[in-house]
Design a protein around this motif. Structure first.
Motif, PDB file in Angstrom:
ATOM      1  N   UNK A 137      11.315   1.779  -8.775  1.00 20.14           N
ATOM      2  CA  UNK A 137      11.982   2.811  -9.577  1.00 20.14           C
ATOM      3  C   UNK A 137      11.192   3.189 -10.820  1.00 20.14           C
ATOM      4  N   UNK A 138      10.546   2.219 -11.455  1.00 24.06           N
ATOM      5  CA  UNK A 138       9.871   2.484 -12.729  1.00 24.06           C
ATOM      6  C   UNK A 138       8.656   3.400 -12.568  1.00 24.06           C
ATOM      7  N   UNK A 139       8.174   3.519 -11.348  1.00 33.17           N
ATOM      8  CA  UNK A 139       6.982   4.323 -11.102  1.00 33.17           C
ATOM      9  C   UNK A 139       7.246   5.447 -10.094  1.00 33.17           C
ATOM     10  N   UNK A 140       8.509   5.772  -9.928  1.00 37.56           N
ATOM     11  CA  UNK A 140       8.912   6.744  -8.911  1.00 37.56           C
ATOM     12  C   UNK A 140       8.239   8.102  -9.095  1.00 37.56           C
ATOM     13  N   UNK A 141       8.227   8.621 -10.298  1.00 36.90           N
ATOM     14  CA  UNK A 141       7.646   9.960 -10.522  1.00 36.90           C
ATOM     15  C   UNK A 141       6.150   9.954 -10.243  1.00 36.90           C
ATOM     16  N   UNK A 142       5.477   8.882 -10.586  1.00 35.68           N
ATOM     17  CA  UNK A 142       4.042   8.782 -10.314  1.00 35.68           C
ATOM     18  C   UNK A 142       3.768   8.703  -8.809  1.00 35.68           C
ATOM     19  N   UNK A 143       4.651   8.014  -8.090  1.00 35.82           N
ATOM     20  CA  UNK A 143       4.506   7.927  -6.636  1.00 35.82           C
ATOM     21  C   UNK A 143       4.702   9.301  -6.001  1.00 35.82           C
ATOM     22  N   UNK A 144       5.685  10.035  -6.477  1.00 37.23           N
ATOM     23  CA  UNK A 144       5.909  11.392  -5.954  1.00 37.23           C
ATOM     24  C   UNK A 144       4.680  12.266  -6.174  1.00 37.23           C
ATOM     25  N   UNK A 145       4.053  12.125  -7.321  1.00 39.28           N
ATOM     26  CA  UNK A 145       2.843  12.900  -7.616  1.00 39.28           C
ATOM     27  C   UNK A 145       1.685  12.443  -6.733  1.00 39.28           C
ATOM     28  N   UNK A 146       1.558  11.129  -6.545  1.00 40.61           N
ATOM     29  CA  UNK A 146       0.476  10.576  -5.728  1.00 40.61           C
ATOM     30  C   UNK A 146       0.515  11.126  -4.311  1.00 40.61           C
ATOM     31  N   UNK A 147       1.719  11.161  -3.715  1.00 42.25           N
ATOM     32  CA  UNK A 147       1.877  11.577  -2.324  1.00 42.25           C
ATOM     33  C   UNK A 147       2.394  13.016  -2.190  1.00 42.25           C
ATOM     34  N   UNK A 148       2.161  13.821  -3.186  1.00 43.17           N
ATOM     35  CA  UNK A 148       2.634  15.213  -3.168  1.00 43.17           C
ATOM     36  C   UNK A 148       2.099  15.948  -1.936  1.00 43.17           C
ATOM     37  N   UNK A 149       3.012  16.598  -1.207  1.00 43.10           N
ATOM     38  CA  UNK A 149       2.624  17.366  -0.027  1.00 43.10           C
ATOM     39  C   UNK A 149       2.471  16.544   1.235  1.00 43.10           C
ATOM     40  N   UNK A 150       2.766  15.249   1.158  1.00 40.06           N
ATOM     41  CA  UNK A 150       2.630  14.356   2.317  1.00 40.06           C
ATOM     42  C   UNK A 150       4.019  13.938   2.802  1.00 40.06           C
ATOM     43  N   UNK A 151       4.231  13.974   4.111  1.00 38.31           N
ATOM     44  CA  UNK A 151       5.557  13.650   4.644  1.00 38.31           C
ATOM     45  C   UNK A 151       5.615  12.313   5.384  1.00 38.31           C
ATOM     46  N   UNK A 152       4.477  11.632   5.518  1.00 35.39           N
ATOM     47  CA  UNK A 152       4.490  10.338   6.191  1.00 35.39           C
ATOM     48  C   UNK A 152       3.329   9.482   5.709  1.00 35.39           C
ATOM     49  N   UNK A 153       3.576   8.170   5.617  1.00 41.34           N
ATOM     50  CA  UNK A 153       2.528   7.224   5.228  1.00 41.34           C
ATOM     51  C   UNK A 153       2.643   5.960   6.074  1.00 41.34           C
ATOM     52  N   UNK A 154       1.598   5.149   6.014  1.00 42.89           N
ATOM     53  CA  UNK A 154       1.606   3.835   6.656  1.00 42.89           C
ATOM     54  C   UNK A 154       1.815   2.769   5.599  1.00 42.89           C
ATOM     55  N   UNK A 155       2.699   1.820   5.907  1.00 44.02           N
ATOM     56  CA  UNK A 155       2.943   0.674   5.034  1.00 44.02           C
ATOM     57  C   UNK A 155       2.248  -0.543   5.618  1.00 44.02           C
ATOM     58  N   UNK A 156       1.521  -1.272   4.762  1.00 46.89           N
ATOM     59  CA  UNK A 156       0.830  -2.489   5.178  1.00 46.89           C
ATOM     60  C   UNK A 156       1.675  -3.679   4.722  1.00 46.89           C
ATOM     61  N   UNK A 157       2.364  -4.375   5.648  1.00 46.39           N
ATOM     62  CA  UNK A 157       3.343  -5.397   5.277  1.00 46.39           C
ATOM     63  C   UNK A 157       2.827  -6.830   5.340  1.00 46.39           C
ATOM     64  N   UNK A 158       1.515  -7.010   5.486  1.00 44.76           N
ATOM     65  CA  UNK A 158       0.990  -8.322   5.857  1.00 44.76           C
ATOM     66  C   UNK A 158       1.147  -9.400   4.793  1.00 44.76           C
ATOM     67  N   UNK A 159       1.369  -9.032   3.537  1.00 45.60           N
ATOM     68  CA  UNK A 159       1.497 -10.055   2.483  1.00 45.60           C
ATOM     69  C   UNK A 159       2.815 -10.826   2.581  1.00 45.60           C
ATOM     70  N   UNK A 160       3.840 -10.252   3.161  1.00 46.70           N
ATOM     71  CA  UNK A 160       5.103 -10.922   3.514  1.00 46.70           C
ATOM     72  C   UNK A 160       5.691 -11.802   2.395  1.00 46.70           C
ATOM     73  N   UNK A 161       6.143 -11.220   1.298  1.00 45.37           N
ATOM     74  CA  UNK A 161       6.687 -12.041   0.198  1.00 45.37           C
ATOM     75  C   UNK A 161       7.862 -12.900   0.651  1.00 45.37           C
ATOM     76  N   UNK A 162       7.801 -14.182   0.283  1.00 42.59           N
ATOM     77  CA  UNK A 162       8.875 -15.101   0.670  1.00 42.59           C
ATOM     78  C   UNK A 162       8.914 -15.399   2.144  1.00 42.59           C
ATOM     79  N   UNK A 163       7.910 -14.934   2.899  1.00 44.77           N
ATOM     80  CA  UNK A 163       7.866 -15.198   4.334  1.00 44.77           C
ATOM     81  C   UNK A 163       8.733 -14.275   5.169  1.00 44.77           C
TER      82      UNK A 163
END
Length: 233
Positions: free
Chosen positions: A19-45
Motif C-alpha cells: 500500500x505504501x508504494x501503490x502510486x509508484x507501482x501504478x506509474x511503474x507498470x503504466x499501460x501494462x495489463x499483465x505481469x509475471x510474479x516470481x514466488x520462489x523466495x516463499x516467505x515462511x515456507x
C-alpha cells in the motif's frame, strides 16, 4: 530504458500489502495489463500458489493480471514474452538457488535490462544488485552462485536497521556486518530502511521514500542521503 523499483519491504508495519508504494507501482507498470510474479523466495515456507495469490489480489486492484512464473511449462519463454515482473520477498538464498538452477537469472536480467518494468521487494530487491552477499537471510539452501542480476552497480541491504541503544542486544549490528563485507569486497552497499526504495529510470538511479538512505563504500565512513538523491559510484 531500465524501469525499476527496488523496495526494502512489501509491507510497512501496521500497513497493507504494497500500500505504501501503490502510486509508484501504478506509474511503474503504466499501460501494462499483465505481469509475471516470481514466488520462489516463499516467505515462511508458504506455497508458490499462496504467494502468487497474495500478489495477484493487490494487482487486481490496479487492473493488472498476475501469473506465477512457476505455472509456466517453459519459464524462460515466459520471461521473454512477459510485459513486466514482480519478485517478492522471503529467503534470498532460496530465490537465487531457484533462479540459477533453472537458468532464469540471466533471462530475467536481460528482460529487465531491455526495458521491461521490474518491481522487487526485499529478496526481490536483493537480486537487483551485483550479488546477494549483503542479504540478512539465513543460508537455508546453497545456491550455485551468489551472483545476481546486476541491474544496479551496487549491493542492497533491505530492512536496514540502525542500532537501538534501548535493546539489550550483544550481537552485531547491520553496519558491523556490512563493514565485514567491505574487508573482503569493494562493492558499494545501499542500506534501505523500511519505507524506502531505489528508483531506476534509464541510466538514472535515485533514492526514494520516507527516510534517509545509508550508504556504505569501502574505505569510507558510512553516510546518509536524502530522498531524491542521484546515486553514482
Amino acid at each position: 530504458m531500465k524501469n525499476i523499483i527496488l523496495a526494502s519491504t512489501s509491507t510497512l508495519f501496521g500497513g497493507e500489502y504494497l500500500a505504501y508504494i501503490k502510486e509508484q507501482i501504478k506509474d511503474l507498470f503504466k499501460g501494462i495489463d499483465s505481469i509475471i510474479f516470481v514466488p520462489y523466495a516463499r516467505p515462511g515456507g508458504i506455497s508458490h500458489d499462496e504467494y502468487t495469490a497474495t500478489a495477484a489480489a493487490f494487482f487486481a486492484g490496479i487492473g493488472i493480471d498476475v501469473k506465477g512464473l512457476h505455472t509456466f511449462a517453459d519459464p524462460k519463454l515466459a520471461i521473454q514474452e512477459a510485459k513486466g515482473f514482480f519478485t517478492g520477498g522471503g529467503n534470498t538464498f532460496l530465490l537465487v538457488k531457484q533462479l540459477h538452477e533453472q537458468g532464469l537469472m540471466i533471462e530475467l536480467s536481460a528482460a529487465v535490462s531491455s526495458g521491461k518494468p521490474y518491481l522487487g521487494s526485499s529478496a526481490g530487491s536483493n537480486i537487483g544488485g551485483i550479488n546477494m552477499q549483503t542479504t540478512n537471510d539465513m543460508p537455508i539452501v546453497y545456491p550455485p552462485s551468489f551472483e545476481t542480476m546486476g541491474l544496479v552497480p551496487f549491493n542492497l541491504n533491505p530492512h536496514y536497521l540502525d542500532p537501538n541503544p534501548d535493546l539489550k542486544h550483544n550481537g552485531e549490528t547491520r553496519e558491523t556486518r556490512i563493514k565485514e563485507f567491505h574487508t573482503q569486497n569493494s562493492i558499494p552497499v545501499v542500506g534501505l530502511r523500511e519505507g524506502n526504495w531505489i528508483r531506476v529510470t534509464g541510466d538514472q538511479i535515485t533514492t526514494e521514500g520516507s527516510e534517509q538512505t545509508r550508504i556504505f563504500e569501502a574505505g569510507k565512513a558510512p553516510y546518509e542521503v536524502a530522498a531524491g538523491t542521484v546515486l553514482s559510484f
